[in-house]
Design an enzyme around this catalytic site. Sequence first.
Site, PDB file in Angstrom:
ATOM      1  N   SER A 102       0.853  -1.183   0.000  1.00 24.00           N
ATOM      2  CA  SER A 102       0.000   0.000   0.000  1.00 24.00           C
ATOM      3  C   SER A 102       0.887   1.230   0.000  1.00 24.00           C
ATOM      4  O   SER A 102       1.852   1.295   0.768  1.00 24.00           O
ATOM      5  CB  SER A 102      -0.909   0.007   1.238  1.00 24.00           C
ATOM      6  OG  SER A 102      -1.674   1.190   1.305  1.00 24.00           O
ATOM      7  N   HIS A 106       1.836  12.211  -0.767  1.00 20.65           N
ATOM      8  CA  HIS A 106       1.363  13.589  -0.604  1.00 20.65           C
ATOM      9  C   HIS A 106       2.531  14.504  -0.962  1.00 20.65           C
ATOM     10  O   HIS A 106       3.589  14.442  -0.320  1.00 20.65           O
ATOM     11  CB  HIS A 106       0.907  13.847   0.829  1.00 20.65           C
ATOM     12  CG  HIS A 106      -0.282  13.032   1.236  1.00 20.65           C
ATOM     13  ND1 HIS A 106      -1.548  13.270   0.757  1.00 20.65           N
ATOM     14  CD2 HIS A 106      -0.391  11.966   2.079  1.00 20.65           C
ATOM     15  CE1 HIS A 106      -2.395  12.402   1.287  1.00 20.65           C
ATOM     16  NE2 HIS A 106      -1.719  11.597   2.086  1.00 20.65           N
ATOM     17  N   HIS A 116      -2.759   7.325  -4.564  1.00 18.65           N
ATOM     18  CA  HIS A 116      -2.943   6.160  -3.693  1.00 18.65           C
ATOM     19  C   HIS A 116      -2.909   4.913  -4.559  1.00 18.65           C
ATOM     20  O   HIS A 116      -3.451   4.880  -5.662  1.00 18.65           O
ATOM     21  CB  HIS A 116      -4.278   6.251  -2.959  1.00 18.65           C
ATOM     22  CG  HIS A 116      -4.769   4.939  -2.432  1.00 18.65           C
ATOM     23  ND1 HIS A 116      -5.721   4.184  -3.093  1.00 18.65           N
ATOM     24  CD2 HIS A 116      -4.417   4.228  -1.335  1.00 18.65           C
ATOM     25  CE1 HIS A 116      -5.953   3.078  -2.409  1.00 18.65           C
ATOM     26  NE2 HIS A 116      -5.170   3.079  -1.350  1.00 18.65           N
ATOM     27  N   ASN A 118      -2.708   0.368  -4.085  1.00 17.43           N
ATOM     28  CA  ASN A 118      -2.458  -0.844  -3.304  1.00 17.43           C
ATOM     29  C   ASN A 118      -2.848  -2.066  -4.109  1.00 17.43           C
ATOM     30  O   ASN A 118      -3.731  -2.006  -4.973  1.00 17.43           O
ATOM     31  CB  ASN A 118      -3.189  -0.818  -1.954  1.00 17.43           C
ATOM     32  CG  ASN A 118      -4.663  -1.132  -2.091  1.00 17.43           C
ATOM     33  OD1 ASN A 118      -5.052  -2.292  -2.175  1.00 17.43           O
ATOM     34  ND2 ASN A 118      -5.486  -0.101  -2.126  1.00 17.43           N
ATOM     35  N   ARG A 120      -3.124  -6.517  -3.313  1.00 17.52           N
ATOM     36  CA  ARG A 120      -3.074  -7.491  -2.224  1.00 17.52           C
ATOM     37  C   ARG A 120      -3.543  -8.858  -2.698  1.00 17.52           C
ATOM     38  O   ARG A 120      -4.247  -8.981  -3.699  1.00 17.52           O
ATOM     39  CB  ARG A 120      -3.961  -7.018  -1.069  1.00 17.52           C
ATOM     40  CG  ARG A 120      -5.402  -6.788  -1.485  1.00 17.52           C
ATOM     41  CD  ARG A 120      -6.222  -6.059  -0.432  1.00 17.52           C
ATOM     42  NE  ARG A 120      -7.545  -5.711  -0.934  1.00 17.52           N
ATOM     43  CZ  ARG A 120      -7.831  -4.608  -1.610  1.00 17.52           C
ATOM     44  NH1 ARG A 120      -6.867  -3.743  -1.877  1.00 17.52           N
ATOM     45  NH2 ARG A 120      -9.059  -4.365  -2.032  1.00 17.52           N
ATOM     46  N   HIS A 179     -21.120  11.549   2.345  1.00 21.79           N
ATOM     47  CA  HIS A 179     -21.600  12.651   3.180  1.00 21.79           C
ATOM     48  C   HIS A 179     -21.392  14.015   2.533  1.00 21.79           C
ATOM     49  O   HIS A 179     -22.047  14.987   2.898  1.00 21.79           O
ATOM     50  CB  HIS A 179     -20.920  12.603   4.555  1.00 21.79           C
ATOM     51  CG  HIS A 179     -19.439  12.795   4.518  1.00 21.79           C
ATOM     52  ND1 HIS A 179     -18.576  11.869   3.975  1.00 21.79           N
ATOM     53  CD2 HIS A 179     -18.658  13.819   4.952  1.00 21.79           C
ATOM     54  CE1 HIS A 179     -17.336  12.312   4.087  1.00 21.79           C
ATOM     55  NE2 HIS A 179     -17.356  13.488   4.669  1.00 21.79           N
TER      56      HIS A 179
END
Length: 279
Positions: A102, A106, A116, A118, A120, A179
């Site tokens: 991962s 920034h 970002h 990742n 797995r 949200h």
Amino acid sequence: MNKKNREVTSSWFTNLRDLVCAEFEKIEEEYAKAKGLKPGKFVRSSWERDGGGGGVMSVMKGKVFEKVGVNISTVFGEFSKAFRAEIPGAELDGKFFATGISLVAHLKSPLIPAMHFNTRYIETSKNWFGGGGDLTPFYPEEDETAKFHAAFKEACDKYDSGYYPKFKKQCDEYFYLKHRKEPRGVGGIFYDYLNSGNFEQDFSFTQDVGKALLSVYPEIVRNKLFLPWTDEQKEYQLIRRGRYVEFNLLYDRGTKFGLMTDGNVEAILMSLPPEVKWA
């Protein structure tokens, strides 16, 4: 559980970590040399998980990368009874194996997108691959976004012409702040529970997803390495980073998985930016 599959996947994630760290340090060196500064270097620290396994954190705070973290981990054991129902194949005995990488970058410059990534591999009574990469620019540019998506589309199209549209859609849906009713960035790809029935093919695809990131993101960074930026642009970057924090703490599966499996808290929260503001 298949020992060979666990070994080859874990080895690849370690190799990819080394490739990413070397490339990011090279960018630091290029910038620092031009500016007469000391370049940042990755600092590594290992950790062990009480229930089995552990990992290595690699973090660099430099002149280009305000904070970039690259984590690899291989953990195994048993899920808590409360968590078993949420993981495919874990409801039988709760045993699991998980290995992956991962990374989150920034940048100091508000003109260079955060990133970002990742990938797995997870085993319970079932097994699958998951992962992806996404871009979060503060000042989006169509050409840059198109270039990022094209790299992952090329990786996807080698295996299935339906992968890219499917995984792009999943990325758009996943990295969405409900949200706030807005996306976190300009997307990329996101896949989970990938098991075509052909382990070698799925593993090869996951490797190519990692190679796609290496082919495109360093170029995006270098293209804007020496562009000047203003205090107002930096302020806007810090406020927009708040969205990143909100997503990772409210919705991110990896954060939840790490905490529910007693992972290393510092490694789990490594993705959070070093400085952030809310308006």
